[in-house]
Design an enzyme around this catalytic site. Sequence first.
Site, PDB file in Angstrom:
ATOM      1  N   ASN A   1       0.828  -1.142  -0.013  1.00 29.11           N
ATOM      2  CA  ASN A   1       0.003   0.100  -0.080  1.00 29.11           C
ATOM      3  C   ASN A   1       0.838   1.147  -0.198  1.00 29.11           C
ATOM      4  OD1 ASN A   1       0.499   0.976   2.751  1.00 29.11           O
ATOM      5  ND2 ASN A   1      -0.153  -1.157   3.211  1.00 29.11           N
TER       6      ASN A   1
ATOM      7  N   LYS B   1     -14.572  -0.731  14.817  1.00 29.03           N
ATOM      8  CA  LYS B   1     -13.301  -1.020  15.201  1.00 29.03           C
ATOM      9  C   LYS B   1     -12.977  -0.804  16.594  1.00 29.03           C
ATOM     10  CE  LYS B   1      -8.684  -1.228  13.001  1.00 29.03           C
ATOM     11  NZ  LYS B   1      -7.718  -0.897  12.206  1.00 29.03           N
TER      12      LYS B   1
END
Length: 411
Positions: A211, A339
């Site tokens: 990434n 999360k």
Amino acid sequence: MDLNGKKILLGVTGGISAYKSVTLLRLLQKQGAEIRVVMTDASTEFVGPLTFASLTRFPVYTSKELAESSPFRHIDYPRWADLFLIVPCSANTLAKLVHGLADDPVSLCFMAATCPKWVAPAMNSAMYASVAVQNNLRMLKNFENVQVLEASAGFLACGEEGPGRLIEPEEILNRLLVFAENVNPVFKGKKVLISAGRTREAIDTVRYISNSSSGKTAVALASVFLESGFSVTVVKGQMEAEFPPGVQIVSVESALDMHSQIMALASDFDVIVHAAAVADFRPKMVSDKKIKGSSSLLQIELEPNPNILRETVKQKKNGQVIVGFALETDDFEANAIEKLEKSGADLLVLNTPVAKNSGFGFDQVSYALLFDAKRIPPLKMNSKKQLAKEVLDFIKQAWTSSDDFTELHNA
Ligand SMILES: Cc1cc2nc3c(=O)[nH]c(=O)nc-3n(C[C@H](O)[C@H](O)[C@H](O)COP(=O)(O)O)c2cc1C
């Protein structure tokens, strides 16, 4: 804030710039610091111990002293000190520090000192550029509790010009003032583990999935934690940004490597910050040869990587603070709340790269700090350094106000 009452042990070694350690001593004394001096034999050829003894009104620790009055000065002086400065540090002493020799007062005190140690090398530019000195500097930077004050380039006493010039005493003083201002008693001696950069998930021997993380946020975190008195260890994947001297670095490649390193280290740390961009998935099969362009392979099957944040939370020790990061590109709040709740992290840094000139590779980031799923602050744009300071403020708050953190705070 000044250096009032700070106890500084000043180590002087044999270099032409040893005379500048007298200027440094005076600057430190003007700020209220208490100084004692330790010298190598060679340095006494450049500046007389009597100069330092007169200015400090304390015995200077030299090899002559080693056998005389106080046999335990090599323990007493470093134990007394809040900070050990070696200014200047010769190539010879540098090698001793790195390789564990302790046959003179300065290297002996360095080995015995448990306080922060700052080392300012100075020498001729060819010496400074030599493989031996550069290797030794690299190794010294990885020592726990050690900062190397890099030499600058300029005119040298030997008549040459180049790198190797001692950092100016005024600059050392400035750095010390910043250090003294930022060191918080709550953080002194505490240890933080930061994950950084991006992982690489191999597809074959030459290709991988990764990434765009630059590691800049982790560098900002490491700098702010270091300046605040923490000992900082980083487990880093690939990244462009560089960590400041004094940070311990463990390099890894894949999410699985990062997972095993962090799980092995976690219990030894007071704070864990998961700032790395770890791949959620990895290729199920990794080809041991480069996959040919003509290959009929059309699909790469992926399997999930371990959730490192959740696993560290599961093994969290009493008083430990765990900080997670959530990079979101849409439905920010709902995703971040989920999360925060699922991971059980103490703090979650919601951040997004969607705003212009922010996120990956930039110094700015759009973020919000979440620690209570019912109170979601709006996203704000700030420097990554400011984000790091707010994370630190959260930890300070946690350790000074919550019962959960009392044990560690009192440790
Ligand atoms: C005039 C003169 C200047 C020196 N300047 C330096 C210097 O700036 N840096 C350095 O590493 N060594 C320098 N040296 C060499 C050191 O003094 C020598 O390596 C000595 O063994 C260092 O001992 P020490 O590390 O125990 O202090 C110089 C030597 C002389 C004679």
